[in-house]
Design an enzyme around this catalytic site. Structure first.
Site, PDB file in Angstrom:
ATOM      1  N   ASN A  17       6.849  46.545  -0.159  1.00 27.66           N
ATOM      2  CA  ASN A  17       5.788  46.934   0.776  1.00 27.66           C
ATOM      3  C   ASN A  17       5.856  48.433   1.068  1.00 27.66           C
ATOM      4  O   ASN A  17       6.798  49.099   0.654  1.00 27.66           O
ATOM      5  CB  ASN A  17       5.874  46.108   2.056  1.00 27.66           C
ATOM      6  CG  ASN A  17       7.264  46.152   2.627  1.00 27.66           C
ATOM      7  OD1 ASN A  17       7.824  47.226   2.791  1.00 27.66           O
ATOM      8  ND2 ASN A  17       7.840  45.002   2.917  1.00 27.66           N
TER       9      ASN A  17
ATOM     10  N   LYS B  91      11.476  38.813 -18.694  1.00 29.56           N
ATOM     11  CA  LYS B  91      10.138  39.201 -18.250  1.00 29.56           C
ATOM     12  C   LYS B  91       9.155  38.021 -18.414  1.00 29.56           C
ATOM     13  O   LYS B  91       9.155  37.359 -19.460  1.00 29.56           O
ATOM     14  CB  LYS B  91       9.660  40.386 -19.104  1.00 29.56           C
ATOM     15  CG  LYS B  91       8.330  40.922 -18.655  1.00 29.56           C
ATOM     16  CD  LYS B  91       7.881  42.088 -19.523  1.00 29.56           C
ATOM     17  CE  LYS B  91       6.509  42.568 -19.079  1.00 29.56           C
ATOM     18  NZ  LYS B  91       5.906  43.485 -20.046  1.00 29.56           N
TER      19      LYS B  91
ATOM     20  N   PRO C 247      15.230  35.626   5.260  1.00 28.86           N
ATOM     21  CA  PRO C 247      15.861  35.565   6.585  1.00 28.86           C
ATOM     22  C   PRO C 247      15.316  36.664   7.484  1.00 28.86           C
ATOM     23  O   PRO C 247      14.965  37.748   6.999  1.00 28.86           O
ATOM     24  CB  PRO C 247      17.349  35.816   6.272  1.00 28.86           C
ATOM     25  CG  PRO C 247      17.354  36.518   4.951  1.00 28.86           C
ATOM     26  CD  PRO C 247      16.156  36.014   4.200  1.00 28.86           C
ATOM     27  N   ASP C 248      15.216  36.392   8.770  1.00 31.04           N
ATOM     28  CA  ASP C 248      14.825  37.423   9.738  1.00 31.04           C
ATOM     29  C   ASP C 248      16.111  38.109  10.208  1.00 31.04           C
ATOM     30  O   ASP C 248      16.880  37.545  10.990  1.00 31.04           O
ATOM     31  CB  ASP C 248      14.057  36.796  10.907  1.00 31.04           C
ATOM     32  CG  ASP C 248      13.475  37.865  11.834  1.00 31.04           C
ATOM     33  OD1 ASP C 248      14.131  38.915  12.022  1.00 31.04           O
ATOM     34  OD2 ASP C 248      12.367  37.658  12.358  1.00 31.04           O
ATOM     35  N   ILE C 249      16.328  39.317   9.713  1.00 31.35           N
ATOM     36  CA  ILE C 249      17.601  40.011   9.954  1.00 31.35           C
ATOM     37  C   ILE C 249      17.755  40.328  11.446  1.00 31.35           C
ATOM     38  O   ILE C 249      18.791  40.055  12.059  1.00 31.35           O
ATOM     39  CB  ILE C 249      17.660  41.306   9.106  1.00 31.35           C
ATOM     40  CG1 ILE C 249      17.549  40.946   7.623  1.00 31.35           C
ATOM     41  CG2 ILE C 249      18.949  42.082   9.393  1.00 31.35           C
ATOM     42  CD1 ILE C 249      17.305  42.121   6.706  1.00 31.35           C
TER      43      ILE C 249
ATOM     44  N   PHE D 219      11.410  47.143  15.604  1.00 31.49           N
ATOM     45  CA  PHE D 219      10.179  47.878  15.373  1.00 31.49           C
ATOM     46  C   PHE D 219       9.089  46.869  15.026  1.00 31.49           C
ATOM     47  O   PHE D 219       9.388  45.809  14.485  1.00 31.49           O
ATOM     48  CB  PHE D 219      10.347  48.874  14.213  1.00 31.49           C
ATOM     49  CG  PHE D 219      10.716  50.254  14.681  1.00 31.49           C
ATOM     50  CD1 PHE D 219      11.952  50.492  15.265  1.00 31.49           C
ATOM     51  CD2 PHE D 219       9.817  51.311  14.553  1.00 31.49           C
ATOM     52  CE1 PHE D 219      12.293  51.755  15.705  1.00 31.49           C
ATOM     53  CE2 PHE D 219      10.153  52.583  14.994  1.00 31.49           C
ATOM     54  CZ  PHE D 219      11.386  52.805  15.567  1.00 31.49           C
TER      55      PHE D 219
ATOM     56  N   LYS E 287       6.099  40.053  20.251  1.00 30.77           N
ATOM     57  CA  LYS E 287       7.164  40.142  19.243  1.00 30.77           C
ATOM     58  C   LYS E 287       8.513  40.392  19.904  1.00 30.77           C
ATOM     59  O   LYS E 287       9.535  39.854  19.484  1.00 30.77           O
ATOM     60  CB  LYS E 287       6.824  41.247  18.242  1.00 30.77           C
ATOM     61  CG  LYS E 287       7.590  41.138  16.943  1.00 30.77           C
ATOM     62  CD  LYS E 287       7.032  42.047  15.855  1.00 30.77           C
ATOM     63  CE  LYS E 287       5.838  41.439  15.141  1.00 30.77           C
ATOM     64  NZ  LYS E 287       5.384  42.239  14.008  1.00 30.77           N
TER      65      LYS E 287
ATOM     66  N   LYS F 283      11.561  37.833  19.245  1.00 30.14           N
ATOM     67  CA  LYS F 283      12.800  38.273  18.583  1.00 30.14           C
ATOM     68  C   LYS F 283      13.988  38.219  19.545  1.00 30.14           C
ATOM     69  O   LYS F 283      15.135  38.365  19.126  1.00 30.14           O
ATOM     70  CB  LYS F 283      12.652  39.709  18.063  1.00 30.14           C
ATOM     71  CG  LYS F 283      11.506  39.905  17.078  1.00 30.14           C
ATOM     72  CD  LYS F 283      11.951  39.774  15.641  1.00 30.14           C
ATOM     73  CE  LYS F 283      10.773  39.997  14.700  1.00 30.14           C
ATOM     74  NZ  LYS F 283      11.133  39.835  13.289  1.00 30.14           N
TER      75      LYS F 283
HETATM   76  N1  CTP Z   1      12.577  42.179  10.605  1.00 26.49           N
HETATM   77  C1  CTP Z   1      13.783  41.778  10.070  1.00 26.49           C
HETATM   78  N2  CTP Z   1      13.803  40.814   9.088  1.00 26.49           N
HETATM   79  C2  CTP Z   1      12.667  40.258   8.637  1.00 26.49           C
HETATM   80  C3  CTP Z   1      11.420  40.664   9.174  1.00 26.49           C
HETATM   81  C4  CTP Z   1      11.403  41.636  10.165  1.00 26.49           C
HETATM   82  O1  CTP Z   1      14.832  42.295  10.472  1.00 26.49           O
HETATM   83  N3  CTP Z   1      12.714  39.343   7.679  1.00 26.49           N
HETATM   84  C5  CTP Z   1      12.563  43.170  11.687  1.00 26.49           C
HETATM   85  C6  CTP Z   1      11.951  44.497  11.306  1.00 26.49           C
HETATM   86  O2  CTP Z   1      12.921  45.417  10.833  1.00 26.49           O
HETATM   87  C7  CTP Z   1      11.358  44.949  12.624  1.00 26.49           C
HETATM   88  C8  CTP Z   1      10.979  43.647  13.316  1.00 26.49           C
HETATM   89  O3  CTP Z   1      11.777  42.642  12.702  1.00 26.49           O
HETATM   90  O4  CTP Z   1      12.319  45.568  13.445  1.00 26.49           O
HETATM   91  C9  CTP Z   1       9.530  43.283  13.236  1.00 26.49           C
HETATM   92  O5  CTP Z   1       9.074  43.340  11.914  1.00 26.49           O
HETATM   93  P1  CTP Z   1       7.555  43.020  11.546  1.00 26.49           P
HETATM   94  O6  CTP Z   1       7.410  43.020  10.056  1.00 26.49           O
HETATM   95  O7  CTP Z   1       6.634  43.898  12.338  1.00 26.49           O
HETATM   96  O8  CTP Z   1       7.394  41.578  12.140  1.00 26.49           O
HETATM   97  P2  CTP Z   1       7.597  40.162  11.568  1.00 26.49           P
HETATM   98  O9  CTP Z   1       8.808  39.571  12.226  1.00 26.49           O
HETATM   99  O10 CTP Z   1       7.608  40.162  10.070  1.00 26.49           O
HETATM  100  O11 CTP Z   1       6.305  39.425  12.142  1.00 26.49           O
HETATM  101  P3  CTP Z   1       4.762  39.426  11.614  1.00 26.49           P
HETATM  102  O12 CTP Z   1       4.826  39.515  10.119  1.00 26.49           O
HETATM  103  O13 CTP Z   1       4.227  38.152  12.117  1.00 26.49           O
HETATM  104  O14 CTP Z   1       4.083  40.597  12.254  1.00 26.49           O
END
Ligand code: CTP
Length: 408
Positions: A213, A292, A310-312, A332, A346, A350
């Protein structure tokens, strides 16, 4: 960015070929907002002319303690009293020896000894041949001037003007500017260990392709630098970005969200502040092809399956360290609309005390941004500014929210 606005520096040059870098340093200091008074020894004037330094600094250069321009004939007193710091760049081996002994037989050394030691710091950038640098006498002298209160800015390594290779080169002008700027920053995070994630992640589909991204990593790298400038030990877990590592920051490069989680979890065991700026890919391909993925001639694109990453931030914010108040977590949010509502929601989702919102398309790849700080009680906007300036403001906001002392 005017990091040195309002600062008045005496830039002292002593004899060495590195004087050619001092011309650029003078320019950079002035660009950063400082006023610069150049003082040169006779030996320095063999390497670069006072005329050059006068043109760059916009002030007449001083070279002698007998300078009749000073009404009281005391340039060593007058020039040192008005300075916020004296920067010696380059500082030769001989000049270091003279400083160590407190000698005062020409203007620059006289000024260093006569400066009000508690109010006017002395920043020293040595420059010399590698054998001179390694000599016990030089190391003894530098240790002595450090013990006497000077700040040593280190040396670079590499090919030297004499043709030899090793330690002793003067740091580059941009590195010295960074060190001088750092010196003047308030040490609001002294004793803290700040962990930052930055950049995008890359989720491989096959050896050639993957999904990622928009994220340049600039905001995260600026926060790492601002935290270091504020006196913190800093670990930066970076996805694939092409940015130089801020000096003194420990950088761990990763590609995927899984790798980022592993590196971040490990570093979080000793961190006291965690700032998640990374744009982590929300999904990754369910399977990774070893070879490939080829077109099969049918004209139909391959069907791709994804699983959630995973959501870190959430993982770390729910961990024992964060829950017990030993790790302060900052998230962020990159949004495209309704920033205030999304940022508030958010932050709660979180489970973190502070969330920083921004409008993604207005910041990607840019050098400046505007931020919205959302905590449990307030919403505050940091207006559009260079990312490093915003990072410095954010660091102060974080420092103000930390418990008196974060316990290990
Ligand atoms: N983040 C993370 N791990 C993920 C997704 C997000 O650590 N898999 C952290 C980002 O570094 C940021 C925060 O979560 O600090 C919010 O990220 P964002 O992409 O804006 O939100 P999402 O949790 O992905 O929610 P959404 O896509 O619904 O906006």
């Amino acid at each position: 960015m005017q990091d040195l606005a309002g600062k008045h520096l005496v830039l002292g040059l002593t004899g060495g070929i590195a004087c050619y870098k001092s011309a650029e340093l003078c320019r950079l200091l002035i660009k950063a907002g400082a006023t610069v008074q150049v003082v040169m020894t006779d030996a320095a004037a063999q390497f670069i002319t006072p005329v050059t330094m006068q043109a760059l600094s916009g002030r007449a250069v001083y070279t002698s303690q007998w300078d009749v321009r000073e009404a009281n004939n005391m340039p060593h007193i007058n020039l040192s009293r008005e300075a916020d710091a004296i920067v010696l760049a380059p500082c030769s081996a001989d000049f270091a020896a003279r400083l160590a002994q407190g000698r005062t037989d020409e203007l620059l050394s006289l000024m260093c000894l006569a400066r009000p030691i508690g109010r006017v710091p002395l920043l020293v950038a040595p420059a010399m041949n590698r054998e001179m640098w390694a000599h016990p006498a030089t190391q003894r002298n530098l240790a002595q001037i450090q013990a006497d209160g000077a700040v040593l800015m280190g040396v670079g390594s590499g090919l030297q003007a004499c043709g030899e290779t090793g330690d002793g080169r003067m740091l580059e002008a941009s590195e010295l500017l960074e060190d001088i700027t750092t010196f003047f920053q308030p040490k609001s995070l002294a004793g803290q260990h700040v962990l930052v994630t930055a950049g995008p992640t890359f989720e491989a589909l096959d050896p050639i392709r993957g999904i990622t991204n928009h994220s340049s990593g600039k905001m995260g790298f600026s926060i790492a630098r601002a935290a270091r400038d504020a006196g913190a030990q800093v670990t930066l877990v970076a996805g694939p970005v092409h940015l130089p590592t801020p000096r003194g920051v420990r950088r761990i490069d990763v590609l995927s969200a899984d790798e980022m989680l592993g590196a971040t979890l490990a570093a979080s065991q000793t961190a006291t502040v965690f700032v998640a700026t990374a744009a982590v890919a929300d999904w990754r391909p369910a399977s990774h092809s070893e070879q490939k993925i080829k077109k099969d001639g049918s004209g139909k694109p391959p069907v791709l399956h994804f699983v959630e990453n995973p959501d870190i931030l959430h993982t770390i914010a729910q961990g024992e360290r964060a829950k017990s108040g030993r790790l302060f977590c900052v998230g962020f949010a990159a949004e495209s609309e309704n920033l205030v509502e999304h940022a508030k929601a958010k932050r709660e989702r979180k489970g973190i005390p502070l969330l920083v919102g921004n409008i993604g398309p207005l910041t990607f790849g840019q050098d400046d941004n505007s931020l919205l700080l959302v905590d449990a009680h307030s919403v505050r906007e940091l207006p559009r500014a260079p990312k490093l300036q915003l990072a410095r403001e954010l660091v102060l906001e974080i420092a103000a929210r930390l418990p008196e002392r974060t316990l290990e």
